[in-house]
Design an enzyme around this catalytic site. Structure first.
Site, PDB file in Angstrom:
ATOM      1  CG  ASP A  58     -10.667   2.790   6.967  1.00 49.24           C
ATOM      2  OD1 ASP A  58     -11.983   2.957   6.951  1.00 49.24           O
ATOM      3  OD2 ASP A  58      -9.986   1.708   6.573  1.00 49.24           O
ATOM      4  CB  ILE A 118      -1.054  -0.015   1.206  1.00 46.14           C
ATOM      5  CG1 ILE A 118      -2.003  -1.210   0.932  1.00 46.14           C
ATOM      6  CG2 ILE A 118      -1.798   1.262   1.554  1.00 46.14           C
ATOM      7  CD1 ILE A 118      -2.803  -1.434   2.218  1.00 46.14           C
ATOM      8  CD  GLU A 162     -11.777  -1.849  13.077  1.00 45.31           C
ATOM      9  OE1 GLU A 162     -12.471  -2.800  12.523  1.00 45.31           O
ATOM     10  OE2 GLU A 162     -10.710  -1.017  12.990  1.00 45.31           O
ATOM     11  N   GLY A 182     -11.134   0.972   4.152  1.00 47.71           N
ATOM     12  CA  GLY A 182     -10.320   1.368   3.235  1.00 47.71           C
ATOM     13  C   GLY A 182     -10.106   0.170   2.022  1.00 47.71           C
ATOM     14  N   GLY A 183     -10.497  -0.914   2.471  1.00 48.45           N
ATOM     15  CA  GLY A 183     -10.197  -1.899   1.194  1.00 48.45           C
ATOM     16  C   GLY A 183     -11.481  -2.474   0.966  1.00 48.45           C
ATOM     17  CG  HIS A 215     -11.331  -1.763   9.255  1.00 52.60           C
ATOM     18  ND1 HIS A 215     -11.014  -2.393  10.253  1.00 52.60           N
ATOM     19  CD2 HIS A 215     -10.804  -2.059   8.034  1.00 52.60           C
ATOM     20  CE1 HIS A 215      -9.688  -3.176   9.955  1.00 52.60           C
ATOM     21  NE2 HIS A 215      -9.603  -2.950   8.333  1.00 52.60           N
ATOM     22  CG  ASP A 254       9.402  -0.648   5.443  1.00 52.93           C
ATOM     23  OD1 ASP A 254       8.153  -0.682   4.747  1.00 52.93           O
ATOM     24  OD2 ASP A 254       9.796  -1.424   5.765  1.00 52.93           O
TER      25      ASP A 254
HETATM   26  N1  LIG Z   1      -7.941  -0.264   5.978  1.00 52.66           N
HETATM   27  C1  LIG Z   1      -8.082  -1.202   5.447  1.00 52.66           C
HETATM   28  O1  LIG Z   1      -9.267  -1.742   5.029  1.00 52.66           O
HETATM   29  C2  LIG Z   1      -7.120  -1.917   5.051  1.00 52.66           C
HETATM   30  C3  LIG Z   1      -7.041  -2.779   3.919  1.00 52.66           C
HETATM   31  C4  LIG Z   1      -5.901  -3.557   3.394  1.00 52.66           C
HETATM   32  C5  LIG Z   1      -4.706  -3.662   4.368  1.00 52.66           C
HETATM   33  N2  LIG Z   1      -4.877  -2.633   5.611  1.00 52.66           N
HETATM   34  C6  LIG Z   1      -3.668  -2.731   6.436  1.00 52.66           C
HETATM   35  O2  LIG Z   1      -2.545  -1.872   5.936  1.00 52.66           O
HETATM   36  C7  LIG Z   1      -1.279  -2.162   6.371  1.00 52.66           C
HETATM   37  C8  LIG Z   1      -0.454  -2.229   5.266  1.00 52.66           C
HETATM   38  O3  LIG Z   1      -0.860  -3.214   4.157  1.00 52.66           O
HETATM   39  P1  LIG Z   1       0.220  -3.935   2.922  1.00 52.66           P
HETATM   40  O4  LIG Z   1      -0.580  -4.859   2.179  1.00 52.66           O
HETATM   41  O5  LIG Z   1       0.733  -2.501   2.428  1.00 52.66           O
HETATM   42  O6  LIG Z   1       1.381  -4.629   3.883  1.00 52.66           O
HETATM   43  P2  LIG Z   1       2.840  -4.934   3.738  1.00 52.66           P
HETATM   44  O7  LIG Z   1       3.178  -6.168   4.521  1.00 52.66           O
HETATM   45  O8  LIG Z   1       2.992  -5.013   2.191  1.00 52.66           O
HETATM   46  O9  LIG Z   1       3.601  -3.695   4.088  1.00 52.66           O
HETATM   47  C9  LIG Z   1       3.784  -3.261   5.296  1.00 52.66           C
HETATM   48  C10 LIG Z   1       5.173  -2.513   5.253  1.00 52.66           C
HETATM   49  O10 LIG Z   1       5.400  -2.007   6.722  1.00 52.66           O
HETATM   50  C11 LIG Z   1       6.747  -2.195   6.991  1.00 52.66           C
HETATM   51  N3  LIG Z   1       6.883  -2.368   8.706  1.00 52.66           N
HETATM   52  C12 LIG Z   1       6.357  -3.072   9.666  1.00 52.66           C
HETATM   53  N4  LIG Z   1       6.527  -2.500  10.781  1.00 52.66           N
HETATM   54  C13 LIG Z   1       7.151  -1.277  10.630  1.00 52.66           C
HETATM   55  C14 LIG Z   1       7.620  -0.434  11.485  1.00 52.66           C
HETATM   56  N5  LIG Z   1       7.425  -0.446  12.743  1.00 52.66           N
HETATM   57  N6  LIG Z   1       7.979   0.840  11.277  1.00 52.66           N
HETATM   58  C15 LIG Z   1       8.242   0.922   9.490  1.00 52.66           C
HETATM   59  N7  LIG Z   1       8.120   0.331   8.691  1.00 52.66           N
HETATM   60  C16 LIG Z   1       7.368  -1.158   9.003  1.00 52.66           C
HETATM   61  C17 LIG Z   1       7.056  -3.432   6.572  1.00 52.66           C
HETATM   62  O11 LIG Z   1       8.435  -3.797   6.459  1.00 52.66           O
HETATM   63  C18 LIG Z   1       6.284  -3.481   5.093  1.00 52.66           C
HETATM   64  O12 LIG Z   1       7.292  -2.853   4.206  1.00 52.66           O
HETATM   65  C19 LIG Z   1      -1.588  -3.728   6.887  1.00 52.66           C
HETATM   66  O13 LIG Z   1      -1.569  -3.254   8.234  1.00 52.66           O
HETATM   67  C20 LIG Z   1      -3.026  -4.087   6.643  1.00 52.66           C
HETATM   68  O14 LIG Z   1      -3.585  -4.842   7.710  1.00 52.66           O
HETATM   69  C21 LIG Z   1      -6.008  -2.172   5.937  1.00 52.66           C
END
Ligand SMILES: NC(=O)c1ccc[n+]([C@@H]2O[C@H](COP(=O)([O-])OP(=O)(O)OC[C@H]3O[C@@H](n4cnc5c(N)ncnc54)[C@H](O)[C@@H]3O)[C@@H](O)[C@H]2O)c1
Length: 412
Positions: free
Chosen positions: A254, A152, A259, A284-285, A282, A171
């Site tokens: 979000d 994301i 929740e 977002g997706g 919630h 990251d």
């Molecule tokens: N709001 C929604 O409806 C919704 C929908 C989809 C995903 N999400 C959430 O979005 C988030 C990201 O999803 P994604 O698919 O990009 O995940 P991803 O695993 O591809 O990316 C997460 C990134 O965060 C980095 N990371 C982890 N801990 C960290 C920290 N403390 N400091 C800095 N970087 C850190 C990781 O190295 C990784 O690059 C997840 O938590 C997921 O649950 C929310």
């Protein structure tokens, strides 16, 4: 006939994909409780669920014909992944089918908050013509700070640059900076630089409380904060305090530490009613496009698994994919103990089978070997493979003997 059971109204695009893999699909709208699920899984090889059906260790030990579970969601908490691996059941999810939806919501919120659209909108609904440029800005030229540059975060980076924003990201893992995005060495560096800070870290337990008083205090005066990742990552009391004090000029949230369980439930939060704060439940997706993409993605993963044996992106089994080279394909999930491959290959040799291709992968104490063979001169190899002490699950396709076997001696 092989059978698939799809629950919880998963997207119907999944049905033809499983049908063309040779499955008769039982499609149901609701979730099932443990006993109902066990009864419904009798004679079923593939199960598709969303978040409400719990696939427990008991379900997995009773459902002896089950070989794959598709979570038509991002999360897999509803499935006992270890028990599934120990029974030779592959689990797949859709890790990035809704990435774009989250990114688009983040972009919409960044622009809305920077323009203070929330306040203009509320005033006009209240019958007040509040025409003013005060506190409204373009996003062009502003700096977006992305914490978590995964699926994301990195896609958001690309779209934000297209809007003329500068991107800085932080990251904990080594990540390729896309476009002109710049990597921050520390989170503090990002917080001190960005006009807008947006969180996209994953849900690992170490990220609980990642963002609290100390981090909000580091953000620039008048900056904006977004959280679309996980609720437990942020201290919402601190966020509310920084909005009330005017230190932050807006926020979009979000995801929340607690929740409500279902649609229509009441929502309580210290963030309710704060100025220039967008709250979404919630979602977002949650777009129709994302649901469709999830339906196709997970069904395709299940179909690939049962037809080719590919475990790529399985969340609980060793990941491998072997191009089809022989006439028969033998897929063996086994305990990861020394000597299994040698024993397996000796059995093939004893039956005159020529190995055309082979691949082994391991994950924890589970191993997976896929072998393409031809020229079998003697039958009975599969019975010997099935009887090995280390065998968790044997499956054969296009082959000479039975296509599906019950869990082997090492399934537990
Ligand atoms: N709001 C929604 O409806 C919704 C929908 C989809 C995903 N999400 C959430 O979005 C988030 C990201 O999803 P994604 O698919 O990009 O995940 P991803 O695993 O591809 O990316 C997460 C990134 O965060 C980095 N990371 C982890 N801990 C960290 C920290 N403390 N400091 C800095 N970087 C850190 C990781 O190295 C990784 O690059 C997840 O938590 C997921 O649950 C929310």
């Amino acid at each position: 006939m092989q059978r698939a059971l799809l629950l919880e109204n998963v997207h119907p695009t999944s049905v033809p994909i499983l049908e063309s893999a040779g499955y008769e699909v039982d499609y149901r709208k609701g979730a099932l409780d443990e006993d109902e699920l066990i009864a419904a899984l009798d004679g079923v090889q593939l199960l598709g669920i969303r978040s409400k059906t719990e696939v427990t260790a008991r379900v997995l030990s009773e459902a002896t014909s089950l070989v794959g579970v598709g979570a038509f969601s991002i999360g897999t908490n509803q499935i006992n992944l270890t028990a599934a691996a120990n029974r030779g059941v592959a689990v797949f999810n859709a890790p990035f089918s809704n990435t774009r939806s989250v990114v688009e919501l983040a972009i919409a919120e960044i622009i809305s908050l920077t323009r203070r659209m929330t306040e203009r909108d509320r005033a006009l609904h209240d019958g007040v013509w509040d025409k003013s440029a005060e506190g409204s800005h373009e996003v062009r030229g502003r700096t977006l700070g992305i914490v978590g540059y995964g699926n994301i975060g990195s896609q958001l980076s690309v779209l934000a640059e297209n809007l003329g924003m500068s991107v800085i990201f932080f990251d904990t893992a080594e990540k390729l900076a896309l476009g002109n995005a710049r990597r921050a060495e520390t989170l503090d560096e990002l917080l001190e630089t960005a006009d807008i800070v947006t969180l996209h870290v994953d849900g690992r337990s170490g990220n609980a409380g990642l963002f609290g008083e100390k981090q909000f205090a580091r953000m620039k005066q008048g900056s904006i904060f977004l959280n679309l990742c996980r609720g437990f990552v942020v201290d919402v009391d601190s966020l509310a305090e920084h909005i009330r004090s005017g230190h932050l000029s807006g926020a979009a949230v979000d995801v929340f530490p607690a929740e409500p369980k279902k649609r229509g439930d009441a929502f309580e939060s210290v963030l309710r009613g704060l100025p220039n704060v967008i709250l979404t439940p919630h979602v977002g997706g949650s777009t129709e496009e994302a649901q469709e993409a999830i339906g196709q993605f997970v069904a395709k993963k299940l179909s690939d698994y049962v037809t080719t044996g590919s475990t790529m992106l399985s969340v609980n089994l060793p990941n491998l994919q072997l191009e089809h080279t022989g006439v028969g394909r033998i897929k063996l999930l086994h305990r990861n103990v020394p000597g299994v491959l040698a024993t397996v290959n000796q059995i093939f040799a004893d039956h005159g089978a020529n190995i055309e291709g082979q691949m082994l992968a391991t994950r924890g104490d589970v191993g997976y070997v896929v072998t393409d063979i031809s020229d079998v001169t003697e039958r009975g190899a599969s019975k010997k493979l099935q009887a090995l002490e280390s065998t968790i699950r044997l499956r054969i396709r296009d082959a000479f003997e039975r296509p599906e076997f019950p869990p082997g001696p090492a399934a537990r």
